[in-house]
Design a protein around this motif. Structure first.
Motif, PDB file in Angstrom:
ATOM      1  N   ASP A  21      31.546  42.510  41.809  1.00  0.00           N
ATOM      2  CA  ASP A  21      31.460  43.101  43.145  1.00  0.00           C
ATOM      3  C   ASP A  21      32.736  42.814  43.934  1.00  0.00           C
ATOM      4  O   ASP A  21      32.863  41.779  44.587  1.00  0.00           O
ATOM      5  N   LYS A  22      33.682  43.735  43.853  1.00  0.00           N
ATOM      6  CA  LYS A  22      34.903  43.646  44.652  1.00  0.00           C
ATOM      7  C   LYS A  22      34.997  44.885  45.536  1.00  0.00           C
ATOM      8  O   LYS A  22      34.573  45.968  45.141  1.00  0.00           O
ATOM      9  N   LEU A  23      35.577  44.737  46.712  1.00  0.00           N
ATOM     10  CA  LEU A  23      35.636  45.843  47.670  1.00  0.00           C
ATOM     11  C   LEU A  23      36.549  46.967  47.183  1.00  0.00           C
ATOM     12  O   LEU A  23      37.516  46.739  46.451  1.00  0.00           O
ATOM     13  N   ILE A  24      36.217  48.184  47.588  1.00  0.00           N
ATOM     14  CA  ILE A  24      37.044  49.362  47.340  1.00  0.00           C
ATOM     15  C   ILE A  24      37.939  49.557  48.559  1.00  0.00           C
ATOM     16  O   ILE A  24      37.441  49.741  49.678  1.00  0.00           O
ATOM     17  N   ASP A  25      39.245  49.512  48.345  1.00  0.00           N
ATOM     18  CA  ASP A  25      40.201  49.787  49.420  1.00  0.00           C
ATOM     19  C   ASP A  25      40.316  51.303  49.557  1.00  0.00           C
ATOM     20  O   ASP A  25      41.028  51.959  48.802  1.00  0.00           O
ATOM     21  N   ALA A  26      39.585  51.842  50.529  1.00  0.00           N
ATOM     22  CA  ALA A  26      39.517  53.302  50.680  1.00  0.00           C
ATOM     23  C   ALA A  26      40.860  53.911  51.044  1.00  0.00           C
ATOM     24  O   ALA A  26      41.110  55.083  50.746  1.00  0.00           O
ATOM     25  N   THR A  27      41.742  53.130  51.661  1.00  0.00           N
ATOM     26  CA  THR A  27      43.031  53.691  52.091  1.00  0.00           C
ATOM     27  C   THR A  27      43.898  54.080  50.893  1.00  0.00           C
ATOM     28  O   THR A  27      44.900  54.775  51.054  1.00  0.00           O
ATOM     29  N   ARG A  28      43.489  53.648  49.685  1.00  0.00           N
ATOM     30  CA  ARG A  28      44.206  54.025  48.461  1.00  0.00           C
ATOM     31  C   ARG A  28      43.583  55.266  47.820  1.00  0.00           C
ATOM     32  O   ARG A  28      43.959  55.628  46.695  1.00  0.00           O
ATOM     33  N   GLY A  29      42.641  55.902  48.496  1.00  0.00           N
ATOM     34  CA  GLY A  29      41.966  57.047  47.895  1.00  0.00           C
ATOM     35  C   GLY A  29      41.257  56.624  46.616  1.00  0.00           C
ATOM     36  O   GLY A  29      40.461  55.682  46.623  1.00  0.00           O
ATOM     37  N   MET A  30      41.569  57.278  45.517  1.00  0.00           N
ATOM     38  CA  MET A  30      40.955  56.938  44.226  1.00  0.00           C
ATOM     39  C   MET A  30      41.718  55.833  43.496  1.00  0.00           C
ATOM     40  O   MET A  30      41.401  55.480  42.362  1.00  0.00           O
ATOM     41  N   GLY A  31      42.728  55.258  44.157  1.00  0.00           N
ATOM     42  CA  GLY A  31      43.644  54.321  43.508  1.00  0.00           C
ATOM     43  C   GLY A  31      42.987  53.124  42.863  1.00  0.00           C
ATOM     44  O   GLY A  31      43.348  52.737  41.745  1.00  0.00           O
ATOM     45  N   ASP A  32      42.011  52.497  43.549  1.00  0.00           N
ATOM     46  CA  ASP A  32      41.371  51.319  42.954  1.00  0.00           C
ATOM     47  C   ASP A  32      40.653  51.681  41.662  1.00  0.00           C
ATOM     48  O   ASP A  32      40.752  50.964  40.660  1.00  0.00           O
ATOM     49  N   TRP A  33      39.916  52.800  41.664  1.00  0.00           N
ATOM     50  CA  TRP A  33      39.195  53.199  40.455  1.00  0.00           C
ATOM     51  C   TRP A  33      40.156  53.566  39.322  1.00  0.00           C
ATOM     52  O   TRP A  33      39.934  53.207  38.168  1.00  0.00           O
ATOM     53  N   ILE A  34      41.227  54.293  39.651  1.00  0.00           N
ATOM     54  CA  ILE A  34      42.200  54.680  38.629  1.00  0.00           C
ATOM     55  C   ILE A  34      42.838  53.437  38.007  1.00  0.00           C
ATOM     56  O   ILE A  34      42.936  53.315  36.773  1.00  0.00           O
ATOM     57  N   ASP A  35      43.230  52.488  38.842  1.00  0.00           N
ATOM     58  CA  ASP A  35      43.863  51.271  38.323  1.00  0.00           C
ATOM     59  C   ASP A  35      42.869  50.424  37.533  1.00  0.00           C
ATOM     60  O   ASP A  35      43.235  49.794  36.534  1.00  0.00           O
ATOM     61  N   ASP A  36      41.602  50.387  37.975  1.00  0.00           N
ATOM     62  CA  ASP A  36      40.567  49.656  37.223  1.00  0.00           C
ATOM     63  C   ASP A  36      40.397  50.255  35.824  1.00  0.00           C
ATOM     64  O   ASP A  36      40.268  49.528  34.836  1.00  0.00           O
ATOM     65  N   ILE A  37      40.364  51.588  35.749  1.00  0.00           N
ATOM     66  CA  ILE A  37      40.182  52.254  34.452  1.00  0.00           C
ATOM     67  C   ILE A  37      41.394  52.009  33.551  1.00  0.00           C
ATOM     68  O   ILE A  37      41.246  51.737  32.349  1.00  0.00           O
ATOM     69  N   ALA A  38      42.580  52.079  34.122  1.00  0.00           N
ATOM     70  CA  ALA A  38      43.790  51.784  33.338  1.00  0.00           C
ATOM     71  C   ALA A  38      43.742  50.357  32.801  1.00  0.00           C
ATOM     72  O   ALA A  38      44.091  50.102  31.636  1.00  0.00           O
ATOM     73  N   ALA A  39      43.271  49.420  33.631  1.00  0.00           N
ATOM     74  CA  ALA A  39      43.167  48.020  33.205  1.00  0.00           C
ATOM     75  C   ALA A  39      42.122  47.866  32.094  1.00  0.00           C
ATOM     76  O   ALA A  39      42.306  47.060  31.167  1.00  0.00           O
TER      77      ALA A  39
END
Length: 353
Positions: free
Chosen positions: A74-92
């Motif tokens: 459970d980590k927060l989604i930084d909405a100001t990055r748009g889809m950035g957190d999810w994209i970076d999570d998937i890449a990781a």
């Protein structure tokens, strides 16, 4: 141990990545050709299990619970990055699993993320399949086929567009049908699929819906309260704010201009009431129907043409050297791969070949 029971043939594992611990479901052989499944809002990886089990021999299904959902850390989604957190999570996740290239499939919000993955993963996507995808221009607060914001400050989008009773009832674990507007079961059975269809795994899929993390910085996220559309503005945290046109930013440019342009399959149900050109979850549609006090009229805030925006986007993608196919699955709602899995697999199987 997964919160939601899994079907035989599905394995559940927590993968420690460079960004967060991700709960992931797997099917098929470990050395199989990877197929990454991305779920939508108010759901989790569980929604993909039946399709994962229908993959042809030699393919490996991989379905993570996204940040903010399911059994992932459970980590927060930084909405100001748009889809950035999810994209970076998937890449990781792909890096942790030592996967160089994969087919990607996304539903609803997950479809919007797939557009982002194609634009950001620099050739790591073999094919992209989007099922009833949210518009790449964001959800709510935009008009015309180019996603022009209804207001210069992107008012009318973000966490404030969510019926506040819905997350409250999720947080309370309410499995009843008592609230006809907001009970999770009523929303799921009324909008995820076309009534009177009810899936065999109704209880498991309801449990999956209710794994979404709820809170002022989670779902629906922080927002400027809504008393008229011009006052309802996106905050900085959570999935619905991340999908505001205020933050999706360069997604369109990155997708259309991607150096590597995989084939895109766009599959959708013909009776979807969530993602459509007259969505029942869009203030423009609800205002036109007389349900939104202070709606400024169709010239200022019309129904968002979500399907039209996606078609226009894919035509631009094609003009730049990409290719796509649109497949409409008759008599289904927002989740045709649950309603008619064989028909969905007929189209998707061609992509995998």
């Amino acid at each position: 141990m997964a919160t939601v029971p899994t079907l035989p043939g599905i394995t559940s594992k927590v993968v420690d990545t460079s960004r967060l611990k991700q709960h992931v479901l797997f099917s098929g052989p470990e050395n199989g050709t990877p197929v990454l499944f991305v779920h939508g809002n108010a759901s989790s990886a569980s929604y993909w299990e039946e399709i994962m089990l229908k993959l042809p021999a030699g393919f490996r299904g991989i379905a993570p619970d996204l940040r903010g959902y399911g059994d992932t850390e459970d980590k927060l989604i930084d909405a100001t990055r748009g889809m950035g957190d999810w994209i970076d999570d998937i890449a990781a996740l792909l890096d942790a699993l030592k996967i160089e290239k994969t087919h990607v499939v996304g539903h609803s919000m997950g479809g919007t993320i797939v557009f982002g993955l194609v634009g950001s993963l620099n050739g790591r996507v073999w094919s992209g399949t989007v099922v009833n995808p949210g518009s790449i221009y964001g959800f709510g607060g935009s008009k015309d086929l180019d996603g022009t914001p209804c207001y210069d400050d992107f008012a009318g989008s973000g966490g404030g567009v969510v019926n506040p009773e819905f997350p409250k009832l999720i947080a309370a674990g309410d499995r009843s049908s008592d609230n006809p507007q907001a009970s999770p079961r009523v929303v799921m059975n009324g909008f995820y699929w076309k009534p009177p269809f009810v899936p065999a795994r109704e209880e498991d899929l309801l449990s999956s819906l209710m794994t979404e993390k709820i809170g002022d910085q989670k779902y629906p996220g922080d927002f400027v309260p809504f008393w008229q559309l011009a006052q309802c503005r996106a905050g900085k945290f959570g999935p619905i704010n991340a999908l505001s046109p205020k933050y999706v930013g360069d997604s369109v440019k990155n997708f259309v201009g991607a150096a590597s342009k995989p084939f895109i399959l766009w599959a959708r149900g013909d009776s979807d009431m969530i993602v459509s050109d007259s969505s029942f979850f869009d203030f423009g549609t609800l205002g036109k129907l007389g349900y939104v006090p202070g709606w400024p009229g169709e010239e200022v805030y019309p129904p968002q043409p979500m399907v039209g925006q996606t078609r226009s986007l894919l035509e631009k993608y094609t003009a730049q050297g990409g290719s796509f196919e649109e497949v409409v699955i008759a008599d289904t709602g927002h989740t045709p791969y649950v309603e008619k899995p064989e028909e969905f697999m007929k189209a998707f199987g061609k992509v995998l070949k």
